[in-house]
Design a protein around this motif. Sequence first.
Motif, PDB file in Angstrom:
ATOM      1  N   TYR A  47       4.731 -11.248  -7.557  1.00 58.97           N
ATOM      2  CA  TYR A  47       4.773 -11.100  -6.101  1.00 58.97           C
ATOM      3  C   TYR A  47       4.857  -9.625  -5.703  1.00 58.97           C
ATOM      4  CZ  TYR A  47       6.541 -11.305  -1.334  1.00 58.97           C
ATOM      5  OH  TYR A  47       6.721 -11.109   0.012  1.00 58.97           O
ATOM      6  N   LEU A  48       5.634  -8.862  -6.466  1.00 61.77           N
ATOM      7  CA  LEU A  48       5.795  -7.435  -6.164  1.00 61.77           C
ATOM      8  C   LEU A  48       4.630  -6.586  -6.652  1.00 61.77           C
ATOM      9  CD1 LEU A  48       9.590  -7.081  -7.013  1.00 61.77           C
ATOM     10  CD2 LEU A  48       8.546  -7.093  -4.728  1.00 61.77           C
ATOM     11  N   GLY A  49       3.751  -7.172  -7.465  1.00 61.48           N
ATOM     12  CA  GLY A  49       2.607  -6.437  -7.988  1.00 61.48           C
ATOM     13  C   GLY A  49       2.980  -5.486  -9.109  1.00 61.48           C
ATOM     14  N   ILE A  50       4.012  -5.861  -9.878  1.00 59.94           N
ATOM     15  CA  ILE A  50       4.466  -5.014 -10.978  1.00 59.94           C
ATOM     16  C   ILE A  50       4.626  -5.857 -12.242  1.00 59.94           C
ATOM     17  CG2 ILE A  50       5.626  -3.368  -9.462  1.00 59.94           C
ATOM     18  CD1 ILE A  50       8.279  -4.729 -10.100  1.00 59.94           C
ATOM     19  N   SER A  51       4.842  -5.189 -13.361  1.00 64.54           N
ATOM     20  CA  SER A  51       5.076  -5.922 -14.605  1.00 64.54           C
ATOM     21  C   SER A  51       6.529  -6.393 -14.650  1.00 64.54           C
ATOM     22  CB  SER A  51       4.782  -5.031 -15.806  1.00 64.54           C
ATOM     23  OG  SER A  51       5.781  -4.040 -15.925  1.00 64.54           O
ATOM     24  N   GLN A  52       6.784  -7.360 -15.493  1.00 66.52           N
ATOM     25  CA  GLN A  52       8.145  -7.860 -15.648  1.00 66.52           C
ATOM     26  C   GLN A  52       9.044  -6.782 -16.264  1.00 66.52           C
ATOM     27  OE1 GLN A  52       8.201 -11.873 -17.034  1.00 66.52           O
ATOM     28  NE2 GLN A  52      10.422 -11.955 -17.140  1.00 66.52           N
ATOM     29  N   VAL A  53       8.476  -5.942 -17.128  1.00 64.88           N
ATOM     30  CA  VAL A  53       9.229  -4.830 -17.723  1.00 64.88           C
ATOM     31  C   VAL A  53       9.659  -3.861 -16.620  1.00 64.88           C
ATOM     32  CG1 VAL A  53       9.056  -2.834 -19.269  1.00 64.88           C
ATOM     33  CG2 VAL A  53       8.117  -5.048 -19.970  1.00 64.88           C
ATOM     34  N   ASN A  54       8.729  -3.526 -15.713  1.00 64.32           N
ATOM     35  CA  ASN A  54       9.049  -2.636 -14.603  1.00 64.32           C
ATOM     36  C   ASN A  54      10.125  -3.250 -13.718  1.00 64.32           C
ATOM     37  OD1 ASN A  54       8.960  -0.457 -12.869  1.00 64.32           O
ATOM     38  ND2 ASN A  54       6.982  -0.957 -11.983  1.00 64.32           N
ATOM     39  N   LEU A  55      10.043  -4.550 -13.469  1.00 62.81           N
ATOM     40  CA  LEU A  55      11.060  -5.232 -12.665  1.00 62.81           C
ATOM     41  C   LEU A  55      12.430  -5.130 -13.339  1.00 62.81           C
ATOM     42  CD1 LEU A  55      11.992  -6.954 -10.277  1.00 62.81           C
ATOM     43  CD2 LEU A  55      11.213  -8.987 -11.538  1.00 62.81           C
ATOM     44  N   GLN A 107       0.799  -1.220   0.000  1.00 61.60           N
ATOM     45  CA  GLN A 107       0.000   0.000   0.000  1.00 61.60           C
ATOM     46  C   GLN A 107       0.838   1.280   0.000  1.00 61.60           C
ATOM     47  OE1 GLN A 107      -3.441   0.099  -0.277  1.00 61.60           O
ATOM     48  NE2 GLN A 107      -3.100  -2.054  -0.686  1.00 61.60           N
ATOM     49  N   PHE A 108       1.997   1.242   0.663  1.00 61.00           N
ATOM     50  CA  PHE A 108       2.705   2.489   0.927  1.00 61.00           C
ATOM     51  C   PHE A 108       4.113   2.581   0.367  1.00 61.00           C
ATOM     52  CE2 PHE A 108      -0.369   2.005   4.435  1.00 61.00           C
ATOM     53  CZ  PHE A 108      -1.145   3.121   4.175  1.00 61.00           C
ATOM     54  N   LYS A 109       4.653   1.494  -0.131  1.00 58.35           N
ATOM     55  CA  LYS A 109       6.030   1.534  -0.621  1.00 58.35           C
ATOM     56  C   LYS A 109       6.066   1.492  -2.145  1.00 58.35           C
ATOM     57  CE  LYS A 109       8.046  -0.124   3.564  1.00 58.35           C
ATOM     58  NZ  LYS A 109       8.921  -1.006   4.223  1.00 58.35           N
ATOM     59  N   THR A 110       7.114   2.085  -2.680  1.00 58.08           N
ATOM     60  CA  THR A 110       7.290   2.061  -4.128  1.00 58.08           C
ATOM     61  C   THR A 110       7.718   0.660  -4.561  1.00 58.08           C
ATOM     62  OG1 THR A 110       9.645   2.607  -4.074  1.00 58.08           O
ATOM     63  CG2 THR A 110       8.074   4.471  -4.068  1.00 58.08           C
ATOM     64  N   SER A 111       7.622   0.401  -5.845  1.00 56.66           N
ATOM     65  CA  SER A 111       8.045  -0.906  -6.353  1.00 56.66           C
ATOM     66  C   SER A 111       9.540  -1.117  -6.116  1.00 56.66           C
ATOM     67  CB  SER A 111       7.682  -1.063  -7.829  1.00 56.66           C
ATOM     68  OG  SER A 111       8.144   0.018  -8.587  1.00 56.66           O
ATOM     69  N   LEU A 112      10.333  -0.070  -6.202  1.00 56.98           N
ATOM     70  CA  LEU A 112      11.768  -0.179  -5.910  1.00 56.98           C
ATOM     71  C   LEU A 112      11.984  -0.574  -4.448  1.00 56.98           C
ATOM     72  CD1 LEU A 112      14.798   0.173  -6.505  1.00 56.98           C
ATOM     73  CD2 LEU A 112      14.506   2.624  -6.053  1.00 56.98           C
ATOM     74  N   GLU A 113      11.269   0.066  -3.531  1.00 48.58           N
ATOM     75  CA  GLU A 113      11.397  -0.266  -2.105  1.00 48.58           C
ATOM     76  C   GLU A 113      10.956  -1.705  -1.838  1.00 48.58           C
ATOM     77  OE1 GLU A 113      10.673   4.066   0.036  1.00 48.58           O
ATOM     78  OE2 GLU A 113       8.935   2.968  -0.741  1.00 48.58           O
ATOM     79  N   ARG A 114       9.879  -2.144  -2.488  1.00 49.73           N
ATOM     80  CA  ARG A 114       9.404  -3.522  -2.304  1.00 49.73           C
ATOM     81  C   ARG A 114      10.441  -4.521  -2.828  1.00 49.73           C
ATOM     82  NH1 ARG A 114       4.616  -1.271  -4.393  1.00 49.73           N
ATOM     83  NH2 ARG A 114       4.702  -2.588  -6.256  1.00 49.73           N
ATOM     84  N   TYR A 115      11.049  -4.208  -3.961  1.00 45.80           N
ATOM     85  CA  TYR A 115      12.080  -5.093  -4.517  1.00 45.80           C
ATOM     86  C   TYR A 115      13.280  -5.172  -3.571  1.00 45.80           C
ATOM     87  CZ  TYR A 115      15.599  -7.077  -7.603  1.00 45.80           C
ATOM     88  OH  TYR A 115      16.578  -7.866  -8.138  1.00 45.80           O
TER      89      TYR A 115
END
Length: 187
Positions: free
Chosen positions: A171-179, A141-149
């Motif tokens: 798992y991170l709730g992002i696209s593979q491109v974003n990862l 809810q509160f962290k960016t995808s970078l922080e979650r990674y």
Amino acid sequence: MNINDIINSIYKLPSTSLDTLTHLISEVKYPKHFHLFRENRKESKSYFLKKGIVRAYAHKDDKEVTFWLGQEGDFIFPLQTLFVGLGEYANVELLENCILYEIDLERLQNLYLNDIHIANWGRKYAEYACIKSEKLFISRQFKTSLERYQELINEYPDITQRVQLGTIASYLGISQVNLSRIRAQIR
């Protein structure tokens, strides 16, 4: 990991209770892609992960959404079945060939009724699972995808060698491109 170490990492049991619990546990091996639990099915076993890595996932809009990862030392527990007698809401799949410790849920429930130390151990595990779930929810809810990674890499340092990037992205709730962008940014 040794079963006694896994159990005592949750809550240290007196030796008699530990012996009672471990007497009901057997070691099993399953291959990569084996499913321990299936959606909408009541389960009869719980597992401690001795060696390997697993994921829990559910289907949404014809996609698999991974929402939990487990590694050595984790307890794989069918909460819906155990606590409310319903079929599971998710699948649990082995992402590697795994060695697990298996215990029958009915026998475990009987131990909860007959040994206060084992009952307290089960309560402590439930508390731990609730806190871990809450942290994951707050992170989403509160962290960016970078922080979650970065959190994921801190918790599972070798995850990118053990788990496909598509599963990690889910798992991170992002696209593979974003990862891929996040990983390139960190290097």
